[in-house]
Design a protein around this motif. Structure first.
Motif, PDB file in Angstrom:
ATOM      1  N   GLY A  38       0.817  -1.203   0.000  1.00 34.28           N
ATOM      2  CA  GLY A  38       0.000   0.000   0.000  1.00 34.28           C
ATOM      3  C   GLY A  38       0.843   1.240   0.000  1.00 34.28           C
ATOM      4  N   LEU A  39       0.191   2.359   0.293  1.00 33.34           N
ATOM      5  CA  LEU A  39       0.842   3.666   0.338  1.00 33.34           C
ATOM      6  C   LEU A  39       1.021   4.064   1.797  1.00 33.34           C
ATOM      7  CD1 LEU A  39       1.777   6.338  -0.989  1.00 33.34           C
ATOM      8  CD2 LEU A  39      -0.635   7.048  -0.966  1.00 33.34           C
ATOM      9  N   VAL A  40       2.227   4.482   2.141  1.00 30.58           N
ATOM     10  CA  VAL A  40       2.515   4.875   3.516  1.00 30.58           C
ATOM     11  C   VAL A  40       3.493   6.038   3.492  1.00 30.58           C
ATOM     12  CG1 VAL A  40       4.430   3.231   3.736  1.00 30.58           C
ATOM     13  CG2 VAL A  40       3.191   3.971   5.785  1.00 30.58           C
ATOM     14  N   GLN A  41       3.438   6.870   4.507  1.00 23.72           N
ATOM     15  CA  GLN A  41       4.378   7.989   4.606  1.00 23.72           C
ATOM     16  C   GLN A  41       5.722   7.505   5.130  1.00 23.72           C
ATOM     17  OE1 GLN A  41       2.421  11.005   7.016  1.00 23.72           O
ATOM     18  NE2 GLN A  41       1.820  12.107   5.174  1.00 23.72           N
ATOM     19  N   ALA A  42       6.761   8.223   4.799  1.00 23.69           N
ATOM     20  CA  ALA A  42       8.089   7.908   5.302  1.00 23.69           C
ATOM     21  C   ALA A  42       8.055   7.838   6.828  1.00 23.69           C
ATOM     22  CB  ALA A  42       9.094   8.953   4.846  1.00 23.69           C
ATOM     23  N   GLY A  43       8.731   6.837   7.355  1.00 25.11           N
ATOM     24  CA  GLY A  43       8.737   6.617   8.791  1.00 25.11           C
ATOM     25  C   GLY A  43       7.655   5.661   9.258  1.00 25.11           C
ATOM     26  N   GLY A  44       6.728   5.339   8.371  1.00 31.82           N
ATOM     27  CA  GLY A  44       5.626   4.451   8.719  1.00 31.82           C
ATOM     28  C   GLY A  44       5.993   2.990   8.593  1.00 31.82           C
ATOM     29  N   SER A  45       4.980   2.141   8.773  1.00 31.48           N
ATOM     30  CA  SER A  45       5.186   0.693   8.761  1.00 31.48           C
ATOM     31  C   SER A  45       4.151   0.000   7.881  1.00 31.48           C
ATOM     32  CB  SER A  45       5.057   0.131  10.187  1.00 31.48           C
ATOM     33  OG  SER A  45       6.041   0.661  11.040  1.00 31.48           O
ATOM     34  N   LEU A  46       4.549  -1.134   7.369  1.00 31.45           N
ATOM     35  CA  LEU A  46       3.649  -2.039   6.657  1.00 31.45           C
ATOM     36  C   LEU A  46       4.052  -3.467   7.002  1.00 31.45           C
ATOM     37  CD1 LEU A  46       3.356  -0.582   3.024  1.00 31.45           C
ATOM     38  CD2 LEU A  46       1.518  -0.738   4.711  1.00 31.45           C
ATOM     39  N   ARG A  47       3.083  -4.370   6.933  1.00 33.72           N
ATOM     40  CA  ARG A  47       3.370  -5.783   7.130  1.00 33.72           C
ATOM     41  C   ARG A  47       2.879  -6.550   5.913  1.00 33.72           C
ATOM     42  NH1 ARG A  47       0.775 -10.326  11.135  1.00 33.72           N
ATOM     43  NH2 ARG A  47       2.714 -11.435  11.658  1.00 33.72           N
ATOM     44  N   LEU A  48       3.812  -7.135   5.197  1.00 32.00           N
ATOM     45  CA  LEU A  48       3.465  -7.944   4.034  1.00 32.00           C
ATOM     46  C   LEU A  48       3.264  -9.389   4.464  1.00 32.00           C
ATOM     47  CD1 LEU A  48       6.006  -6.604   1.384  1.00 32.00           C
ATOM     48  CD2 LEU A  48       3.768  -5.691   2.028  1.00 32.00           C
ATOM     49  N   SER A  49       2.328 -10.047   3.792  1.00 34.07           N
ATOM     50  CA  SER A  49       2.085 -11.467   4.021  1.00 34.07           C
ATOM     51  C   SER A  49       2.287 -12.228   2.721  1.00 34.07           C
ATOM     52  CB  SER A  49       0.662 -11.700   4.529  1.00 34.07           C
ATOM     53  OG  SER A  49       0.449 -11.071   5.768  1.00 34.07           O
ATOM     54  N   CYS A  50       2.684 -13.477   2.850  1.00 30.40           N
ATOM     55  CA  CYS A  50       2.858 -14.361   1.704  1.00 30.40           C
ATOM     56  C   CYS A  50       2.174 -15.678   2.050  1.00 30.40           C
ATOM     57  CB  CYS A  50       4.342 -14.569   1.421  1.00 30.40           C
ATOM     58  SG  CYS A  50       4.685 -15.754   0.098  1.00 30.40           S
ATOM     59  N   ALA A  51       0.982 -15.874   1.492  1.00 32.89           N
ATOM     60  CA  ALA A  51       0.216 -17.090   1.757  1.00 32.89           C
ATOM     61  C   ALA A  51       0.597 -18.154   0.744  1.00 32.89           C
ATOM     62  CB  ALA A  51      -1.272 -16.794   1.682  1.00 32.89           C
ATOM     63  N   ALA A  52       0.923 -19.335   1.247  1.00 30.78           N
ATOM     64  CA  ALA A  52       1.382 -20.420   0.382  1.00 30.78           C
ATOM     65  C   ALA A  52       0.407 -21.581   0.377  1.00 30.78           C
ATOM     66  CB  ALA A  52       2.748 -20.910   0.845  1.00 30.78           C
ATOM     67  N   SER A  53       0.277 -22.199  -0.773  1.00 26.93           N
ATOM     68  CA  SER A  53      -0.466 -23.454  -0.879  1.00 26.93           C
ATOM     69  C   SER A  53       0.545 -24.560  -1.127  1.00 26.93           C
ATOM     70  CB  SER A  53      -1.474 -23.389  -2.029  1.00 26.93           C
ATOM     71  OG  SER A  53      -0.795 -23.248  -3.258  1.00 26.93           O
ATOM     72  N   GLY A  54       0.225 -25.768  -0.690  1.00 25.48           N
ATOM     73  CA  GLY A  54       1.167 -26.864  -0.892  1.00 25.48           C
ATOM     74  C   GLY A  54       1.917 -27.170   0.383  1.00 25.48           C
ATOM     75  N   ARG A  55       1.921 -28.426   0.767  1.00 23.95           N
ATOM     76  CA  ARG A  55       2.507 -28.819   2.048  1.00 23.95           C
ATOM     77  C   ARG A  55       4.015 -28.667   2.069  1.00 23.95           C
ATOM     78  NH1 ARG A  55      -0.251 -34.575   2.767  1.00 23.95           N
ATOM     79  NH2 ARG A  55      -0.158 -34.469   0.509  1.00 23.95           N
ATOM     80  N   THR A  56       4.672 -28.643   0.896  1.00 25.61           N
ATOM     81  CA  THR A  56       6.120 -28.569   0.864  1.00 25.61           C
ATOM     82  C   THR A  56       6.645 -27.196   1.254  1.00 25.61           C
ATOM     83  OG1 THR A  56       5.964 -28.138  -1.516  1.00 25.61           O
ATOM     84  CG2 THR A  56       6.429 -30.400  -0.825  1.00 25.61           C
ATOM     85  N   PHE A  57       5.774 -26.189   1.328  1.00 24.92           N
ATOM     86  CA  PHE A  57       6.237 -24.849   1.694  1.00 24.92           C
ATOM     87  C   PHE A  57       6.958 -24.876   3.022  1.00 24.92           C
ATOM     88  CE2 PHE A  57       6.427 -20.351   2.009  1.00 24.92           C
ATOM     89  CZ  PHE A  57       6.083 -20.010   3.305  1.00 24.92           C
ATOM     90  N   THR A  58       6.482 -25.685   3.944  1.00 19.52           N
ATOM     91  CA  THR A  58       7.067 -25.698   5.284  1.00 19.52           C
ATOM     92  C   THR A  58       8.484 -26.240   5.291  1.00 19.52           C
ATOM     93  OG1 THR A  58       6.077 -27.842   5.749  1.00 19.52           O
ATOM     94  CG2 THR A  58       4.803 -25.898   6.375  1.00 19.52           C
ATOM     95  N   SER A  59       8.902 -26.881   4.230  1.00 17.85           N
ATOM     96  CA  SER A  59      10.264 -27.394   4.155  1.00 17.85           C
ATOM     97  C   SER A  59      11.163 -26.532   3.275  1.00 17.85           C
ATOM     98  CB  SER A  59      10.253 -28.832   3.627  1.00 17.85           C
ATOM     99  OG  SER A  59       9.735 -28.873   2.314  1.00 17.85           O
ATOM    100  N   TYR A  60      10.638 -25.396   2.809  1.00 20.72           N
ATOM    101  CA  TYR A  60      11.378 -24.538   1.896  1.00 20.72           C
ATOM    102  C   TYR A  60      11.874 -23.265   2.569  1.00 20.72           C
ATOM    103  CZ  TYR A  60       9.757 -27.157  -2.219  1.00 20.72           C
ATOM    104  OH  TYR A  60       9.507 -28.110  -3.165  1.00 20.72           O
ATOM    105  N   THR A  61      12.983 -22.767   2.074  1.00 22.14           N
ATOM    106  CA  THR A  61      13.408 -21.409   2.388  1.00 22.14           C
ATOM    107  C   THR A  61      12.433 -20.421   1.746  1.00 22.14           C
ATOM    108  OG1 THR A  61      15.739 -22.014   2.488  1.00 22.14           O
ATOM    109  CG2 THR A  61      15.241 -19.707   1.994  1.00 22.14           C
ATOM    110  N   MET A  62      12.157 -19.337   2.436  1.00 17.63           N
ATOM    111  CA  MET A  62      11.316 -18.284   1.885  1.00 17.63           C
ATOM    112  C   MET A  62      12.129 -16.992   1.808  1.00 17.63           C
ATOM    113  SD  MET A  62       7.819 -16.521   3.245  1.00 17.63           S
ATOM    114  CE  MET A  62       8.722 -15.438   4.310  1.00 17.63           C
ATOM    115  N   GLY A  63      11.964 -16.307   0.691  1.00 22.26           N
ATOM    116  CA  GLY A  63      12.682 -15.048   0.528  1.00 22.26           C
ATOM    117  C   GLY A  63      11.748 -13.931   0.091  1.00 22.26           C
TER     118      GLY A  63
END
Length: 125
Positions: free
Chosen positions: A10-35
């Motif tokens: 989204g749009l935020v002013q300098a100094g602000g915060s955001l939290r990004l999420s990455c939703a995964a499907s597939g059971r193998t995600f739990t065994s993978y590195t995430m970047g």
């Protein structure tokens, strides 16, 4: 197969915060590195942060160290990027990625097998 869907940009002013999420499907995600990677207009894609499958190892780009925090909840099949003290130069499309990587390749975008579609982060001055 793993499918990744980012949200939280989204749009935020300098100094602000955001939290990004990455939703995964597939059971193998739990065994993978995430970047997390980002790409600003006219620039190359760059590494932001990575976390190993268990969450015990994290790596950050120097430009975000101390401001961003990567985490994951394998029970929810979801990864996160908490971004604090945002700067205008953090403006970019942010992508999450996953794959079975050794530690030495965490910063290598070409080594990840799965990518999300990206979410726009805009930081105004």
């Amino acid at each position: 197969q793993v499918q990744l869907v980012e949200s939280g940009g989204g749009l935020v002013q300098a100094g602000g915060s955001l939290r990004l999420s990455c939703a995964a499907s597939g059971r193998t995600f739990t065994s993978y590195t995430m970047g997390w990677f980002r790409q600003a207009p006219g620039k190359e894609r760059e590494f932001v942060a990575a976390i190993n499958y268990g969450g015990g190892i994290t790596v950050y780009a120097d430009s975000v160290k101390g401001r961003f925090t990567i985490s994951r909840d394998n029970g929810l099949n979801t990864g996160f990027l908490q971004m604090d003290s945002l700067k205008p130069e953090d403006t970019a499309i942010y992508y999450c990625a996953a794959g079975p990587l050794p530690y030495r390749l965490y910063k290598s975008g070409t080594s990840y097998d799965y990518w999300g579609q990206g979410t726009q982060v805009t930081v105004s001055s």
